[in-house]
Design a protein around this motif. Structure first.
Motif, PDB file in Angstrom:
ATOM      1  N   ARG A 182       0.859  -1.196   0.000  1.00 18.39           N
ATOM      2  CA  ARG A 182       0.000   0.000   0.000  1.00 18.39           C
ATOM      3  C   ARG A 182       0.897   1.248   0.000  1.00 18.39           C
ATOM      4  NH1 ARG A 182      -5.156  -1.477   2.103  1.00 18.39           N
ATOM      5  NH2 ARG A 182      -5.293  -3.748   1.935  1.00 18.39           N
ATOM      6  N   GLU A 183       0.304   2.354  -0.427  1.00 19.46           N
ATOM      7  CA  GLU A 183       0.998   3.645  -0.347  1.00 19.46           C
ATOM      8  C   GLU A 183       0.777   4.209   1.051  1.00 19.46           C
ATOM      9  OE1 GLU A 183      -0.692   5.685  -3.635  1.00 19.46           O
ATOM     10  OE2 GLU A 183       0.305   4.377  -5.096  1.00 19.46           O
ATOM     11  N   VAL A 184       1.871   4.519   1.726  1.00 25.76           N
ATOM     12  CA  VAL A 184       1.803   4.973   3.121  1.00 25.76           C
ATOM     13  C   VAL A 184       2.619   6.255   3.276  1.00 25.76           C
ATOM     14  CG1 VAL A 184       1.508   2.624   3.999  1.00 25.76           C
ATOM     15  CG2 VAL A 184       3.810   3.557   3.787  1.00 25.76           C
ATOM     16  N   GLU A 185       2.537   6.808   4.496  1.00 28.63           N
ATOM     17  CA  GLU A 185       3.388   7.957   4.852  1.00 28.63           C
ATOM     18  C   GLU A 185       4.198   7.580   6.083  1.00 28.63           C
ATOM     19  OE1 GLU A 185       0.475  11.084   5.368  1.00 28.63           O
ATOM     20  OE2 GLU A 185       0.976  11.915   3.400  1.00 28.63           O
ATOM     21  N   VAL A 186       5.466   7.963   6.099  1.00 27.14           N
ATOM     22  CA  VAL A 186       6.333   7.612   7.236  1.00 27.14           C
ATOM     23  C   VAL A 186       6.991   8.862   7.812  1.00 27.14           C
ATOM     24  CG1 VAL A 186       6.796   5.253   6.486  1.00 27.14           C
ATOM     25  CG2 VAL A 186       8.258   7.083   5.658  1.00 27.14           C
ATOM     26  N   TRP A 202       7.375   6.330  12.617  1.00 20.35           N
ATOM     27  CA  TRP A 202       5.932   6.085  12.654  1.00 20.35           C
ATOM     28  C   TRP A 202       5.417   5.927  11.230  1.00 20.35           C
ATOM     29  CZ3 TRP A 202       4.403   5.604  17.617  1.00 20.35           C
ATOM     30  CH2 TRP A 202       5.233   6.164  18.596  1.00 20.35           C
ATOM     31  N   LEU A 203       4.493   5.005  11.048  1.00 21.39           N
ATOM     32  CA  LEU A 203       3.942   4.735   9.720  1.00 21.39           C
ATOM     33  C   LEU A 203       2.436   4.966   9.753  1.00 21.39           C
ATOM     34  CD1 LEU A 203       4.849   1.886   7.310  1.00 21.39           C
ATOM     35  CD2 LEU A 203       2.451   2.229   7.874  1.00 21.39           C
ATOM     36  N   GLY A 241      -4.702   7.694   7.486  1.00 16.23           N
ATOM     37  CA  GLY A 241      -4.995   8.287   8.784  1.00 16.23           C
ATOM     38  C   GLY A 241      -4.823   7.366   9.973  1.00 16.23           C
ATOM     39  N   VAL A 242      -4.426   6.096   9.740  1.00 19.69           N
ATOM     40  CA  VAL A 242      -4.248   5.138  10.836  1.00 19.69           C
ATOM     41  C   VAL A 242      -2.763   5.004  11.139  1.00 19.69           C
ATOM     42  CG1 VAL A 242      -4.564   2.745  11.564  1.00 19.69           C
ATOM     43  CG2 VAL A 242      -6.334   3.890  10.204  1.00 19.69           C
ATOM     44  N   ASN A 243      -2.404   5.162  12.438  1.00 23.82           N
ATOM     45  CA  ASN A 243      -1.029   4.945  12.888  1.00 23.82           C
ATOM     46  C   ASN A 243      -0.859   3.453  13.135  1.00 23.82           C
ATOM     47  OD1 ASN A 243       1.306   4.624  14.500  1.00 23.82           O
ATOM     48  ND2 ASN A 243       1.147   6.744  15.244  1.00 23.82           N
ATOM     49  N   LEU A 244       0.054   2.793  12.388  1.00 24.74           N
ATOM     50  CA  LEU A 244       0.199   1.338  12.475  1.00 24.74           C
ATOM     51  C   LEU A 244       0.603   0.891  13.877  1.00 24.74           C
ATOM     52  CD1 LEU A 244       0.163  -1.437  11.193  1.00 24.74           C
ATOM     53  CD2 LEU A 244       2.468  -1.025  10.309  1.00 24.74           C
ATOM     54  N   ALA A 286       4.756  12.154  20.507  1.00 27.22           N
ATOM     55  CA  ALA A 286       3.445  12.809  20.565  1.00 27.22           C
ATOM     56  C   ALA A 286       2.311  11.783  20.588  1.00 27.22           C
ATOM     57  CB  ALA A 286       3.297  13.732  19.355  1.00 27.22           C
ATOM     58  N   TYR A 287       2.641  10.517  20.319  1.00 32.93           N
ATOM     59  CA  TYR A 287       1.599   9.488  20.238  1.00 32.93           C
ATOM     60  C   TYR A 287       1.492   8.665  21.521  1.00 32.93           C
ATOM     61  CZ  TYR A 287       2.246  10.592  15.296  1.00 32.93           C
ATOM     62  OH  TYR A 287       2.358  11.244  14.099  1.00 32.93           O
ATOM     63  N   TYR A 288       2.220   9.051  22.570  1.00 28.00           N
ATOM     64  CA  TYR A 288       2.287   8.227  23.785  1.00 28.00           C
ATOM     65  C   TYR A 288       0.903   8.046  24.427  1.00 28.00           C
ATOM     66  CZ  TYR A 288       3.557   6.546  28.428  1.00 28.00           C
ATOM     67  OH  TYR A 288       3.638   5.804  29.577  1.00 28.00           O
ATOM     68  N   LYS A 289       0.170   9.155  24.592  1.00 24.91           N
ATOM     69  CA  LYS A 289      -1.150   9.064  25.243  1.00 24.91           C
ATOM     70  C   LYS A 289      -2.103   8.175  24.439  1.00 24.91           C
ATOM     71  CE  LYS A 289      -1.143  13.454  27.763  1.00 24.91           C
ATOM     72  NZ  LYS A 289      -1.802  14.769  27.930  1.00 24.91           N
TER      73      LYS A 289
END
Length: 911
Positions: A593-597, A611-612, A616-619, A639-642
């Motif tokens: 798939r095409e993703v953003e990293v 992070w991938l 809109g979904v963080n793997l 920033a994704y800890y919580k």
């Protein structure tokens, strides 16, 4: 054929018997061929010549190979006499009497149209129209038939009909053209317009000789797209028919011979004229196929103008009914159930330009190959041009990357319709070809579009050519050929004369120095576009960065994902629980798939960490939400800890998947049972290798694990150097031997039972698992690796203080739980007491030191086996207390209360 005539009768003849038949052919104005009714094959036939009359001789071509002979033209009015009879008689029933039979077997008689002599007298009609003359020599005046013919001839003369007209009839002689100087130009000039014609001769079911009107070209026409069984000429000149050749010829003859038809002349390869014959009653090409008299041929199918799909459908109908030439036909997918022949599946991965991995509704993954297409490939010289460079097919084969990308963008994650066309059997390696495993070849469509056809039309694949009798091909083979023809004509892709595209893709996976140079660039870029090329595990991926045209290894940040099995320098690293589930989850979500990293850092091996995101979904968050990963302490800085923590908490509370063995520390005080001095708690580290259905299990001693690995490596190296001769070993019960396991590696084993050479029961003495194998997968144990050198490492044990449920479902639940918790993991074990067959032990988890057996009791999966020994009473009491708690909570086997009183046997338990 030359005209024939009968001498006038010179004497009375006995009353001839009346016979009937169907007119097959009109040879001339005074000769016909009559056939009977077919019964189990082509019917008998005979030539009947009309008595007392003579018609003009038809034109005849000079004998081939005899330069002295010349073409003979029509006699005046000969063709008109033949046509008069042809239109009146062909295919009609007639009755006739044979009056004279010569010494050479030639028969002369009277012919009447219809079933009796009240019908039209054919000789009378010919003479009346002035198309035949009466043989008056030797006529007896008392013969009424002869007298009538003479009278009719006199009337025709008076009326100046036909032969008796003025001018001598030179205008009735045809200018027959036996040779067309430039047949290709002739056919092109017709622009595929239907031409009126008469079928003069049928050579076999699919080849005819036709007279084209009005210019009288006599041409041989082969039916486009089909071939019937033929008549082979032997060395002695005799003809031997192939099966159903005679029947196919009669089928065509009975429908077309000397009929008025229209012919579409379609092509002329190698001086062979191909065409389609149209008759008011239908298309003979389709009829031959439908009745099993012909098969489709690819080389001429391309020029067929009436719709190739109709021919394929007609042939398919004959195959399904197994008629005539298809009587022994077996469909390529005959052994497949309907649900396996046609199904809907989700595309998980595009393997290359002609294969993909799909997920069925059952969850099973299946590799599908596109039928009848060949992906781009590189010729041998090109491939060997730069031997020092590592060959990467996806990037180094011209148009392979474009083909893969076309399929990836069209199909990944989409549901497709799959129709299996054939199963290609596995093949062994040849001199220049690799070995191939069995392949399922199918037509794959999405939104009504045939993917293979779309791929070929863009010039990104070519069509496989088959032998004519090879039925293993795409069900849409003609459409594929047409698509390839379009691609060639338009110069698309592989057929282009332009320079091939070159893909210079740098692979910096594991290249620490290159990765260090690249890291700041990726960090500054923020979110970068990427395509997931490969998934190594739930959190380790290979990415293709299109803008940077490079490949990198990428590790998901902020999580601790179960590790998959890997080959390490010290041996194989065993997979952790739920590692396969995590990898499958990641594959299904992001593979190709095409993703953003977002790249944050890199490790010492040159792998990027970050992070991938996909749609809109963080793997990382998705893995934690699905209880397939735990939050790692390094996530605290992100920033994704919580988000990660809030996703982890519900899973931990529900004890899902990787949290199945999580135990919250109780708030209230617990009175710990102190062990009496007599009970010796001497726990030692073991590796649990096998769990049996009886809840017995096998362990290896961790201390001797290195010895076993060393022995295995040495043994396999020696076997590789001197492989055992397959089938040379005859197993006997009790033998210690070596056996090749499903992974292709050799292990030490013991023969437990020999049913037959194909079914030998073996026990792997170092791991505890059993298998039924063929004797060809067994060999004698090399002396240097026997049990004297290193004893069998798998030791059998049973759980102490536990009573296994007799109910099969309940027992299966316990076994599943144990397999999930401790199989292939390191634990601590203590021997509590001896049993009949093996020691009874308690097992503790290696990390938490929790008692596994006690956990089973707490979950209500098993009952307590009460021991009477004094030194075990305190631990037995702890087990019993846990059992009471489970019973109160009505967990699992206690969900219907205490069943052990009166109905224990009914429920399958015993106290």
């Amino acid at each position: 054929m030359a005209s024939v005539s009968a001498p006038a009768q010179t004497g009375p003849s006995p009353a001839a018997s009346l016979q009937r038949g169907i007119v097959k052919m009109v040879l001339s104005g005074c000769a016909i061929i009559v056939r009977g009714q077919p019964r189990g094959g082509p019917p008998p036939e005979r030539q009947i010549n009309l008595s007392n009359i003579r018609a003009g001789a038809m034109a005849r071509r000079a004998a081939q190979g005899q330069p002295d002979t010349k073409d003979t033209p029509d006699e005046p009015w000969a063709f008109q006499a033949r046509e008069f009879l042809r239109k009146k008689l062909i295919g009609k029933e007639v009755c006739f009497t044979v009056e004279i039979k010569t010494a050479l077997g030639r028969e002369y008689g009277m012919v009447y149209l219809g079933r009796d002599t009240t019908g039209e007298n054919i000789a009378d009609s010919l003479v009346n129209e002035g198309l035949a003359t009466v043989r008056r020599e030797g006529i007896r005046g008392n013969n009424p038939d002869q007298a009538r013919l003479c009278e009719l001839e006199d009337q025709a003369k008076a009326s100046k009909k036909g032969l008796w007209s003025e001018g001598g009839g030179t205008n009735t002689i045809r200018d027959i053209k036996y040779i067309i100087e430039n047949p290709r130009n002739f056919i092109d000039s017709l622009h595929q317009r239907p031409v009126n014609a008469i079928i003069e001769h049928v050579r076999d079911g699919s080849v005819v000789r036709a007279l084209l009107l009005p210019d009288y070209y006599l041409v041989t026409v082969m039916l486009s797209g089909v071939k019937c069984p033929t008549f082979k000429r032997e060395a002695d000149g005799a003809e031997s028919p192939e099966p159903f050749a005679a029947e196919a010829k009669f089928f065509t003859e009975s429908r077309l011979l000397q009929r008025d038809v229209q012919i579409i002349l379609e092509s002329c390869p190698n001086q062979i004229i191909l065409g389609t014959i149209l008759h008011p009653n239908g298309n003979i090409t389709e009829l031959l196929l439908k009745e099993g008299f012909a098969r489709c041929v690819d080389w001429s199918m391309a020029v067929y103008t009436q719709g190739a799909e109709k021919l394929r459908a007609a042939e398919r109908s004959a195959k399904e009914r197994k008629v005539r030439i298809w009587k022994d036909y077996v469909a390529p997918t005959a052994n497949l159930d309907q649900k396996d022949r046609q199904f809907v599946a989700k595309v998980m991965q595009v393997v290359n330009a002609d294969a993909m991995v799909v997920k069925l509704n059952s969850g099973e993954l299946k590799t599908i190959h596109l039928s009848s297409i060949r992906p781009p490939r590189i010729e041998g010289e090109e491939k060997n041009k730069d031997k020092d460079k590592r060959f990467r097919p996806l990037y180094d084969i011209p148009y392979m990357f474009e083909a893969r990308e076309f399929l990836r963008k069209k199909l990944i994650g989409k549901k497709v319709n799959v129709t299996v066309d054939y199963i290609r059997a596995a093949t062994g390696p040849g001199e220049s070809t690799p070995a191939f495993s069995e392949r399922t070849c199918a037509t794959v469509t999405i939104g009504g579009i045939n993917i293979a056809e779309a791929l070929v039309s863009k010039g990104l694949a070519t069509i496989i050519r088959y032998r004519q009798d090879d039925d293993q091909r795409s069900s849409h083979y003609d459409e594929l050929l047409a698509a390839e023809a379009r691609a060639i004509k338009n110069g698309k892709g592989l057929h282009s004369k332009k320079e091939v595209p070159i893909h210079r893709v740098a692979d910096i996976s594991g290249e620490t120095q290159k990765a260090k140079q690249f890291l700041p660039f990726l960090q500054r870029a923020g979110r970068s576009e990427a395509v997931v090329e490969y998934v190594f595990s739930g959190s380790r991926l290979k990415l293709y960065m299109p803008k940077e045209t490079c490949l990198i290894t990428f590790l998901l940040a902020g999580i601790e994902c179960p590790r998959s099995s890997r080959n390490m320098p010290g041996g194989i690293q065993v997979a952790e629980p739920f590692s396969d589930e995590a990898m499958l989850f990641t594959k299904e979500l992001v593979l190709q798939r095409e993703v953003e990293v977002e790249v944050e850092s890199m490790d010492k091996a040159g792998n990027f960490i970050g992070w991938l995101h996909i749609e809109g979904v963080n793997l990382s968050v998705a893995l934690v939400e699905n209880a397939l990963s735990k939050v790692h302490f390094t996530a605290e800085r992100s920033a994704y800890y919580k988000t990660l923590v809030s996703a982890e908490e519900p899973c931990r509370q529900r004890k899902e998947k990787i949290w199945a063995n999580y135990e919250e520390k109780p708030v209230e005080e617990v009175v710990h049972v102190t062990e009496e001095k007599e009970r010796v708690a001497n726990y030692r580290a073991v590796y649990v290798t096998e769990i049996c259905d009886t809840l017995h299990f096998y362990t290896q001693d961790v201390e001797t694990g290195a010895q076993l690995e060393s022995l295995m490596e040495t043994m396999r190296a020696e076997i590789a150097a001197q492989p055992p001769v397959e089938g040379s070993y005859a197993p006997r019960r009790g033998d210690i031997c070596i056996a090749k396991f499903a992974d292709g590696e050799w292990y030490r084993a013991k023969v437990e039972k020999v049913e037959s050479p194909a079914k030998v029961h073996v026990f792997y003495i170092d791991y505890g698992n059993r298998e039924v194998v063929s004797s060809t997968r067994l060999a004698a144990m090399p002396p240097a690796f026997g049990t004297r050198i290193l004893p069998a490492q798998a030791t059998e044990h049973a759980f102490a203080f536990i009573q296994v449920p007799q109910d099969e479902d309940a027992r299966a639940d316990v076994v599943d739980c144990i397999v999930r918790d401790i199989q292939n993991s390191q634990c601590l074990m203590n021997v509590e007491y001896s049993g009949v067959t093996c020691p009874h032990v308690t097992i503790q988890f290696g990390d938490t030191k929790d008692d596994v057996g006690l956990g089973l009791v707490k979950e209500g999966l098993v009952m307590v086996d009460v021991r009477k020994e004094k030194h075990l009473q305190k631990i037995v009491t702890e087990y019993l207390n846990s059992q009471e708690s489970a019973k109160s909570a009505r967990l699992n086997i206690w969900r219907y209360g205490d069943f052990r009183a009166d109905d224990a046997d009914e429920f399958g338990y015993r106290r």
